[in-house]
Design an enzyme around this catalytic site. Structure first.
Site, PDB file in Angstrom:
ATOM      1  N   PRO A  51     -21.776 -13.765  67.750  1.00  0.00           N
ATOM      2  CA  PRO A  51     -20.455 -13.852  68.204  1.00  0.00           C
ATOM      3  C   PRO A  51     -19.462 -13.859  66.963  1.00  0.00           C
ATOM      4  CG  PRO A  51     -21.731 -15.563  68.769  1.00  0.00           C
ATOM      5  CD  PRO A  51     -22.633 -14.576  68.388  1.00  0.00           C
ATOM      6  N   ASN A  52     -18.527 -12.959  67.475  1.00  0.00           N
ATOM      7  CA  ASN A  52     -17.268 -13.208  66.494  1.00  0.00           C
ATOM      8  C   ASN A  52     -17.600 -12.226  64.994  1.00  0.00           C
ATOM      9  OD1 ASN A  52     -15.469 -14.708  67.881  1.00  0.00           O
ATOM     10  ND2 ASN A  52     -16.948 -16.451  67.499  1.00  0.00           N
TER      11      ASN A  52
ATOM     12  N   ARG B  76     -11.278 -12.058  60.391  1.00  0.00           N
ATOM     13  CA  ARG B  76     -11.761 -13.361  60.747  1.00  0.00           C
ATOM     14  C   ARG B  76     -11.896 -14.205  59.340  1.00  0.00           C
ATOM     15  NH1 ARG B  76     -17.845 -15.440  62.465  1.00  0.00           N
ATOM     16  NH2 ARG B  76     -17.261 -17.433  62.703  1.00  0.00           N
TER      17      ARG B  76
ATOM     18  N   TYR C 119     -15.351 -15.247  54.982  1.00  0.00           N
ATOM     19  CA  TYR C 119     -16.177 -14.226  55.367  1.00  0.00           C
ATOM     20  C   TYR C 119     -15.956 -12.802  54.689  1.00  0.00           C
ATOM     21  CZ  TYR C 119     -17.583 -17.584  58.990  1.00  0.00           C
ATOM     22  OH  TYR C 119     -18.273 -18.379  59.612  1.00  0.00           O
TER      23      TYR C 119
ATOM     24  N   ASN D 218     -28.096 -12.236  62.228  1.00  0.00           N
ATOM     25  CA  ASN D 218     -27.219 -13.420  61.919  1.00  0.00           C
ATOM     26  C   ASN D 218     -26.718 -13.980  63.331  1.00  0.00           C
ATOM     27  OD1 ASN D 218     -24.919 -15.128  61.506  1.00  0.00           O
ATOM     28  ND2 ASN D 218     -24.110 -13.452  59.919  1.00  0.00           N
TER      29      ASN D 218
ATOM     30  N   ALA E  54     -22.674 -18.737  65.394  1.00  0.00           N
ATOM     31  CA  ALA E  54     -22.820 -19.816  65.850  1.00  0.00           C
ATOM     32  C   ALA E  54     -23.696 -20.331  66.455  1.00  0.00           C
ATOM     33  CB  ALA E  54     -21.523 -20.314  66.734  1.00  0.00           C
TER      34      ALA E  54
ATOM     35  N   GLU F 199     -33.220 -14.258  58.785  1.00  0.00           N
ATOM     36  CA  GLU F 199     -32.130 -14.796  59.096  1.00  0.00           C
ATOM     37  C   GLU F 199     -30.945 -14.502  58.097  1.00  0.00           C
ATOM     38  OE1 GLU F 199     -32.411 -19.179  59.086  1.00  0.00           O
ATOM     39  OE2 GLU F 199     -30.361 -19.498  60.097  1.00  0.00           O
TER      40      GLU F 199
ATOM     41  N   HIS G  76     -26.989 -15.534  56.728  1.00  0.00           N
ATOM     42  CA  HIS G  76     -25.448 -15.933  56.866  1.00  0.00           C
ATOM     43  C   HIS G  76     -24.691 -15.363  55.774  1.00  0.00           C
ATOM     44  CE1 HIS G  76     -26.881 -18.408  60.467  1.00  0.00           C
ATOM     45  NE2 HIS G  76     -27.897 -18.601  59.603  1.00  0.00           N
TER      46      HIS G  76
ATOM     47  N   ARG H 137     -20.560 -26.208  54.466  1.00  0.00           N
ATOM     48  CA  ARG H 137     -19.652 -26.292  55.116  1.00  0.00           C
ATOM     49  C   ARG H 137     -19.662 -27.566  56.036  1.00  0.00           C
ATOM     50  NH1 ARG H 137     -19.086 -20.483  57.983  1.00  0.00           N
ATOM     51  NH2 ARG H 137     -16.849 -21.494  58.496  1.00  0.00           N
TER      52      ARG H 137
HETATM   53  C1  DQA Z   1     -22.359 -17.599  60.126  1.00  0.00           C
HETATM   54  C2  DQA Z   1     -22.243 -19.142  60.051  1.00  0.00           C
HETATM   55  C3  DQA Z   1     -22.071 -19.830  61.277  1.00  0.00           C
HETATM   56  O1  DQA Z   1     -21.799 -21.254  61.123  1.00  0.00           O
HETATM   57  C4  DQA Z   1     -20.729 -19.292  61.970  1.00  0.00           C
HETATM   58  O2  DQA Z   1     -20.493 -19.924  63.199  1.00  0.00           O
HETATM   59  C5  DQA Z   1     -20.610 -17.866  62.078  1.00  0.00           C
HETATM   60  C6  DQA Z   1     -20.948 -16.983  61.044  1.00  0.00           C
HETATM   61  C7  DQA Z   1     -22.373 -16.910  58.713  1.00  0.00           C
HETATM   62  O3  DQA Z   1     -22.593 -15.715  58.635  1.00  0.00           O
HETATM   63  O4  DQA Z   1     -21.826 -17.561  57.578  1.00  0.00           O
HETATM   64  O5  DQA Z   1     -20.071 -17.109  62.963  1.00  0.00           O
HETATM   65  O6  DQA Z   1     -23.565 -17.377  60.681  1.00  0.00           O
END
Ligand code: DQA
Length: 143
Positions: free
Chosen positions: A9-10, A17, A22, A71, A74, A95, A97, A104
């Site tokens: 998501p997002n 964003r 990011y 990825n 959240a 994985e 991020h 964070r």
């Molecule tokens: C994320 C880190 C997560 O905590 C966050 O909710 C994201 C992106 C990252 O790529 O840094 O949406 O996975």
């Protein structure tokens, strides 16, 4: 190698964003560069804002791809269902991020998938995806 990148998501809003966290690049722009960098490999991309769709995609990808770069965004910090899926499938999962989840908010420090994935890359920006593929080429092709 046939790889699918799955973003949660997002992550469709990359570039817009929270760019200070990011970055200013959309994933589509980055993906073009990534595909050029790994031109001899097959890279598919899927993004969804829905937890169950991540699971459906990983189940579909199982044994159809050599690896999944995931990825979960959240859902990393909340989803036992995604963790169970990774345990259930044969295809290795790396994985990724973009931000450093360990530096964070406290709630981002816990990843439900960290201990069950083949490898984790955190806090390398979008380059983390390229690093994940490099890791797979080095480690999984020889396994
Ligand atoms: C994320 C880190 C997560 O905590 C966050 O909710 C994201 C992106 C990252 O790529 O840094 O949406 O996975």
């Amino acid at each position: 190698m046939k790889i699918i990148i799955i973003n949660g998501p997002n992550l469709n809003l990359l570039g817009k964003r929270e760019p200070e966290i990011y970055g200013y690049q959309s994933f589509e722009t980055y993906l073009k560069k990534l595909k050029k960098e790994f031109a001899s490999h097959h890279i598919d991309y899927y993004q969804t804002n829905h937890e169950g769709s991540i699971i459906d995609k990983m189940q579909d990808a199982d044994n159809q791809y050599d690896a999944i770069v995931l990825n979960p965004a959240a859902y990393t910090h909340t989803s036992i269902a995604i963790a169970d899926c990774i345990k259930a499938i044969d295809t290795p999962v790396v994985e990724v991020h973009i931000s450093d989840i360990n530096k964070r908010e406290a709630f981002r420090k816990h990843s439900y998938i960290k201990d069950i994935v083949a490898h984790s890359i955190t806090g390398q920006g979008l380059d983390g995806y390229a690093m994940a593929i490099k890791w797979l080429l080095k480690n999984e092709l020889n396994s």
